[in-house]
Design a protein around this motif. Structure first.
Motif, PDB file in Angstrom:
ATOM      1  N   GLU A  46      -9.850  -2.477  -6.757  1.00 37.59           N
ATOM      2  CA  GLU A  46      -9.712  -1.080  -6.346  1.00 37.59           C
ATOM      3  C   GLU A  46      -8.851  -0.972  -5.083  1.00 37.59           C
ATOM      4  O   GLU A  46      -7.989  -0.095  -4.982  1.00 37.59           O
ATOM      5  CB  GLU A  46     -11.087  -0.464  -6.086  1.00 37.59           C
ATOM      6  N   LYS A  47      -9.107  -1.863  -4.132  1.00 45.56           N
ATOM      7  CA  LYS A  47      -8.334  -1.846  -2.894  1.00 45.56           C
ATOM      8  C   LYS A  47      -6.858  -2.119  -3.188  1.00 45.56           C
ATOM      9  O   LYS A  47      -5.969  -1.455  -2.638  1.00 45.56           O
ATOM     10  CB  LYS A  47      -8.886  -2.895  -1.924  1.00 45.56           C
ATOM     11  N   CYS A  48      -6.603  -3.057  -4.066  1.00 47.03           N
ATOM     12  CA  CYS A  48      -5.228  -3.378  -4.453  1.00 47.03           C
ATOM     13  C   CYS A  48      -4.570  -2.169  -5.132  1.00 47.03           C
ATOM     14  O   CYS A  48      -3.401  -1.861  -4.860  1.00 47.03           O
ATOM     15  CB  CYS A  48      -5.228  -4.578  -5.393  1.00 47.03           C
ATOM     16  N   ALA A  49      -5.309  -1.480  -5.986  1.00 46.25           N
ATOM     17  CA  ALA A  49      -4.770  -0.295  -6.657  1.00 46.25           C
ATOM     18  C   ALA A  49      -4.436   0.793  -5.635  1.00 46.25           C
ATOM     19  O   ALA A  49      -3.377   1.428  -5.713  1.00 46.25           O
ATOM     20  CB  ALA A  49      -5.762   0.222  -7.694  1.00 46.25           C
ATOM     21  N   ARG A  50      -5.350   0.996  -4.670  1.00 48.56           N
ATOM     22  CA  ARG A  50      -5.090   1.996  -3.634  1.00 48.56           C
ATOM     23  C   ARG A  50      -3.856   1.628  -2.808  1.00 48.56           C
ATOM     24  O   ARG A  50      -3.018   2.476  -2.495  1.00 48.56           O
ATOM     25  CB  ARG A  50      -6.298   2.136  -2.704  1.00 48.56           C
ATOM     26  N   LEU A  51      -3.731   0.356  -2.455  1.00 48.99           N
ATOM     27  CA  LEU A  51      -2.577  -0.088  -1.672  1.00 48.99           C
ATOM     28  C   LEU A  51      -1.282   0.061  -2.477  1.00 48.99           C
ATOM     29  O   LEU A  51      -0.245   0.417  -1.914  1.00 48.99           O
ATOM     30  CB  LEU A  51      -2.764  -1.544  -1.230  1.00 48.99           C
ATOM     31  N   THR A  52      -1.367  -0.188  -3.773  1.00 48.55           N
ATOM     32  CA  THR A  52      -0.191  -0.012  -4.624  1.00 48.55           C
ATOM     33  C   THR A  52       0.237   1.445  -4.646  1.00 48.55           C
ATOM     34  O   THR A  52       1.432   1.755  -4.529  1.00 48.55           O
ATOM     35  CB  THR A  52      -0.489  -0.507  -6.054  1.00 48.55           C
ATOM     36  N   ASP A  54      -0.411   3.681  -2.338  1.00 48.54           N
ATOM     37  CA  ASP A  54       0.118   3.982  -1.002  1.00 48.54           C
ATOM     38  C   ASP A  54       1.550   3.468  -0.859  1.00 48.54           C
ATOM     39  O   ASP A  54       2.413   4.155  -0.306  1.00 48.54           O
ATOM     40  CB  ASP A  54      -0.760   3.361   0.090  1.00 48.54           C
ATOM     41  N   LEU A  55       1.798   2.269  -1.351  1.00 45.16           N
ATOM     42  CA  LEU A  55       3.140   1.694  -1.265  1.00 45.16           C
ATOM     43  C   LEU A  55       4.137   2.518  -2.080  1.00 45.16           C
ATOM     44  O   LEU A  55       5.259   2.757  -1.631  1.00 45.16           O
ATOM     45  CB  LEU A  55       3.126   0.249  -1.756  1.00 45.16           C
ATOM     46  N   GLU A  56       3.722   2.968  -3.252  1.00 46.02           N
ATOM     47  CA  GLU A  56       4.602   3.815  -4.066  1.00 46.02           C
ATOM     48  C   GLU A  56       4.898   5.129  -3.337  1.00 46.02           C
ATOM     49  O   GLU A  56       6.035   5.608  -3.367  1.00 46.02           O
ATOM     50  CB  GLU A  56       3.972   4.090  -5.427  1.00 46.02           C
ATOM     51  N   ILE A  58       4.918   5.568  -0.096  1.00 50.51           N
ATOM     52  CA  ILE A  58       5.810   5.245   1.025  1.00 50.51           C
ATOM     53  C   ILE A  58       7.235   5.037   0.510  1.00 50.51           C
ATOM     54  O   ILE A  58       8.195   5.510   1.120  1.00 50.51           O
ATOM     55  CB  ILE A  58       5.292   4.002   1.789  1.00 50.51           C
ATOM     56  N   ASP A  59       7.356   4.339  -0.630  1.00 51.85           N
ATOM     57  CA  ASP A  59       8.693   4.143  -1.209  1.00 51.85           C
ATOM     58  C   ASP A  59       9.340   5.477  -1.555  1.00 51.85           C
ATOM     59  O   ASP A  59      10.525   5.687  -1.294  1.00 51.85           O
ATOM     60  CB  ASP A  59       8.614   3.262  -2.462  1.00 51.85           C
ATOM     61  N   TYR A  60       8.565   6.375  -2.140  1.00 47.50           N
ATOM     62  CA  TYR A  60       9.087   7.693  -2.501  1.00 47.50           C
ATOM     63  C   TYR A  60       9.519   8.456  -1.247  1.00 47.50           C
ATOM     64  O   TYR A  60      10.589   9.055  -1.216  1.00 47.50           O
ATOM     65  CB  TYR A  60       8.049   8.491  -3.284  1.00 47.50           C
ATOM     66  N   THR A  61       8.675   8.408  -0.224  1.00 47.41           N
ATOM     67  CA  THR A  61       8.987   9.103   1.029  1.00 47.41           C
ATOM     68  C   THR A  61      10.244   8.526   1.662  1.00 47.41           C
ATOM     69  O   THR A  61      11.107   9.268   2.148  1.00 47.41           O
ATOM     70  CB  THR A  61       7.797   8.995   2.005  1.00 47.41           C
ATOM     71  N   LEU A  62      10.369   7.209   1.653  1.00 49.98           N
ATOM     72  CA  LEU A  62      11.560   6.561   2.216  1.00 49.98           C
ATOM     73  C   LEU A  62      12.802   6.970   1.439  1.00 49.98           C
ATOM     74  O   LEU A  62      13.839   7.299   2.037  1.00 49.98           O
ATOM     75  CB  LEU A  62      11.399   5.043   2.195  1.00 49.98           C
ATOM     76  N   GLU A  63      12.709   6.970   0.122  1.00 46.42           N
ATOM     77  CA  GLU A  63      13.854   7.359  -0.701  1.00 46.42           C
ATOM     78  C   GLU A  63      14.243   8.814  -0.431  1.00 46.42           C
ATOM     79  O   GLU A  63      15.424   9.139  -0.266  1.00 46.42           O
ATOM     80  CB  GLU A  63      13.508   7.179  -2.179  1.00 46.42           C
TER      81      GLU A  63
END
Length: 94
Positions: A46-52, A54-56, A58-63
């Motif tokens: 679950e933690k890994c899914a949440r971090l994934t 969050d990372l997506e 962040i990637d969208y925001t950066l793009e």
């Protein structure tokens, strides 16, 4: 002779019962430990899914930010060009 054999088998049976009890206890302990590990594993999944996610995000925001920055740079260049052209026109009029 029969008495010794009977006593021997009785001892073997008692040892086997004791070993069976020990084995059942070990199986029970390992099962409980396995349940704990499964819970811990699920928490990590679950933690890994949440971090994934969050990372997506962040990637969208950066793009998105990068695209906006490029658009601002282009607009700035256009405005500079227009300002330069207006300055040239003012100098011609004078």
């Amino acid at each position: 002779m029969k008495l010794k054999t009977k006593k021997y088998y009785k001892n073997l049976y008692e040892v086997e019962l004791e070993n069976r009890k020990k084995l059942m206890k070990q199986v029970s302990d390992l099962s409980a430990e396995n349940v704990d590990y499964q819970k811990e594993r699920n928490l990590y999944k679950e933690k890994c899914a949440r971090l994934t996610v969050d990372l997506e995000d962040i990637d969208y925001t950066l793009e998105k930010t990068t695209r906006e920055l490029l658009a601002v740079k282009k607009e700035k260049a256009n405005l500079k060009r227009k300002l330069t052209n207006l300055g040239k026109e003012l100098n011609k009029d004078e």
